[in-house]
Design an enzyme around this catalytic site. Structure first.
Site, PDB file in Angstrom:
ATOM      1  N   GLY A   1      34.268  32.269  23.826  1.00  0.00           N
ATOM      2  CA  GLY A   1      33.584  33.461  23.349  1.00  0.00           C
ATOM      3  C   GLY A   1      32.181  33.154  22.877  1.00  0.00           C
TER       4      GLY A   1
ATOM      5  N   ASP B   1      38.338  49.912  38.048  1.00  0.00           N
ATOM      6  CA  ASP B   1      38.418  49.944  36.589  1.00  0.00           C
ATOM      7  C   ASP B   1      38.101  51.353  36.080  1.00  0.00           C
ATOM      8  OD1 ASP B   1      38.925  47.258  36.651  1.00  0.00           O
ATOM      9  OD2 ASP B   1      36.977  46.638  35.856  1.00  0.00           O
TER      10      ASP B   1
ATOM     11  N   GLY C   1      38.419  43.917  39.091  1.00  0.00           N
ATOM     12  CA  GLY C   1      39.362  42.949  39.633  1.00  0.00           C
ATOM     13  C   GLY C   1      38.752  41.565  39.544  1.00  0.00           C
TER      14      GLY C   1
ATOM     15  N   ASP D   1      29.517  44.946  26.284  1.00  0.00           N
ATOM     16  CA  ASP D   1      30.812  45.024  26.968  1.00  0.00           C
ATOM     17  C   ASP D   1      31.169  43.634  27.489  1.00  0.00           C
ATOM     18  OD1 ASP D   1      33.093  45.671  28.382  1.00  0.00           O
ATOM     19  OD2 ASP D   1      32.078  46.898  29.882  1.00  0.00           O
TER      20      ASP D   1
ATOM     21  N   GLY E   1      30.652  29.527  23.035  1.00  0.00           N
ATOM     22  CA  GLY E   1      30.239  28.846  24.249  1.00  0.00           C
ATOM     23  C   GLY E   1      31.403  28.309  25.059  1.00  0.00           C
TER      24      GLY E   1
ATOM     25  N   ASP F   1      34.936  36.157  34.379  1.00  0.00           N
ATOM     26  CA  ASP F   1      34.800  36.068  35.830  1.00  0.00           C
ATOM     27  C   ASP F   1      33.378  35.672  36.211  1.00  0.00           C
ATOM     28  OD1 ASP F   1      37.453  36.924  36.070  1.00  0.00           O
ATOM     29  OD2 ASP F   1      36.840  39.024  36.037  1.00  0.00           O
TER      30      ASP F   1
ATOM     31  N   GLY G   1      30.438  47.535  32.247  1.00  0.00           N
ATOM     32  CA  GLY G   1      31.030  47.289  33.554  1.00  0.00           C
ATOM     33  C   GLY G   1      31.069  45.815  33.871  1.00  0.00           C
TER      34      GLY G   1
END
Length: 297
Positions: free
Chosen positions: A214, A13, A39, A239, A217, A245, A278
């Site tokens: 979002g 990224d 990824g 961020d 929840g 993920d 990140g």
């Protein structure tokens, strides 16, 4: 200890932070730049490993500095990469992430991720047999995802699919997925007509979908038609990259607790992930998760 097999993408990224997101044709001055591991598959694998799961990753990188560095990073995080293929035909996948005040816009160039074949997936057949469950996503070729679903089905393992990027899902894959993980946009794109309300879509697929919403929840309708909603944990957001993920991995790791409790764990992990920059750097360990939940009440 949960044994989790992840089949998915591995990217580097490139994150650009600015005071606002650029518009078409606009050039902005940025505030910072970072190069970080990413990824969807790699994010999920690292999140699961930090939560204490024995984690294996099936994917593909380029034979380049980025690919070698990402593999070293994954191994350092405790992820088994024995079945990550390397190709000379494409560079390691890359994502350009434009971040602004907790929001982000992402462009992904899949590169080597799209060289992952069903044959590569089949080389990990013994891992499918040993795993407790399989977690996959659609940042890889559909044929590879379908092979993962077929192997999970053959060995009687629960198959969880993050339906991202959004799009039509082949009927054969629909039949073999035990649980779909989507956000509201992906839910509408993959399971709706663009107009049906999200609760109605969940009701049409009882027991099959968890939707993330979002800062609202997550939600799930169980096999008996009961709606379960898990509120989001309120934290400062820096961020959101990779939060979905983190949620997916935590849901898979805590699957045995039942979906309502697993959603609580997953919302907590996602909340912890968005507090820093990140997609992997702020993923919590198992102890950090328990401490967070204890303080949250």
């Amino acid at each position: 200890m949960t044994r989790l097999l992840v089949v998915g993408s591995i990217n580097m990224d490139y994150v650009f932070e600015a005071s606002c997101l650029p518009r078409n044709g606009e050039t902005l001055g940025g505030q910072s730049f970072r190069r970080t591991p990413g990824g969807k598959g790699a994010d999920q694998a690292v999140a699961a490993a930090r939560l204490g799961a024995e984690t294996w990753l099936v994917g593909c990188t380029g034979d380049d500095a980025e690919g070698h560095g990402l593999l070293d990073h994954l191994r350092a995080e405790g992820v088994c990469t024995d079945h990550v293929a390397t190709t000379v035909d494409a560079p390691t996948g890359a994502a350009a992430v434009f971040a602004c005040q907790g929001e982000s816009a992402v462009t992904v160039v899949p590169g080597a991720n799209h060289r992952l074949t069903p044959a590569h997936v089949r080389t990990a057949e013994t891992l499918f047999a040993r795993s407790d469950m399989v977690l996959a996503e659609l940042g890889i070729p559909m044929a590879a995802a379908m092979e993962a679903a077929a192997l999970a089905h053959r060995f009687g393992k629960p198959f969880l699919l993050t339906a991202s990027p959004a799009g039509a899902i082949p009927p054969e894959l629909l039949q073999r997925v035990n649980l779909f993980l989507t956000n509201q946009h992906e839910l509408m794109m993959g399971f709706g007509d663009g107009q049906t309300e999200w609760r109605a879509l969940l009701a049409k697929w009882p027991g099959r979908i968890v939707v993330t919403r979002g800062d609202e929840g997550a939600a799930h309708v169980d096999g008996q038609g009961t709606l379960h909603e898990q509120p989001a944990f309120r934290v400062p957001v820096l961020d959101t990259t990779g939060a979905g993920d983190a949620f997916a991995a935590a849901l898979a790791v805590h699957w045995a607790l039942g979906i309502p409790q697993a959603m609580r764990m997953a919302c907590a992990v996602a909340a912890m992930a968005v507090r820093g920059f990140g997609s992997q750097s702020t993923l919590p360990t198992r102890q950090e998760l328990w401490d967070f939940l204890e303080n949250a009440g």
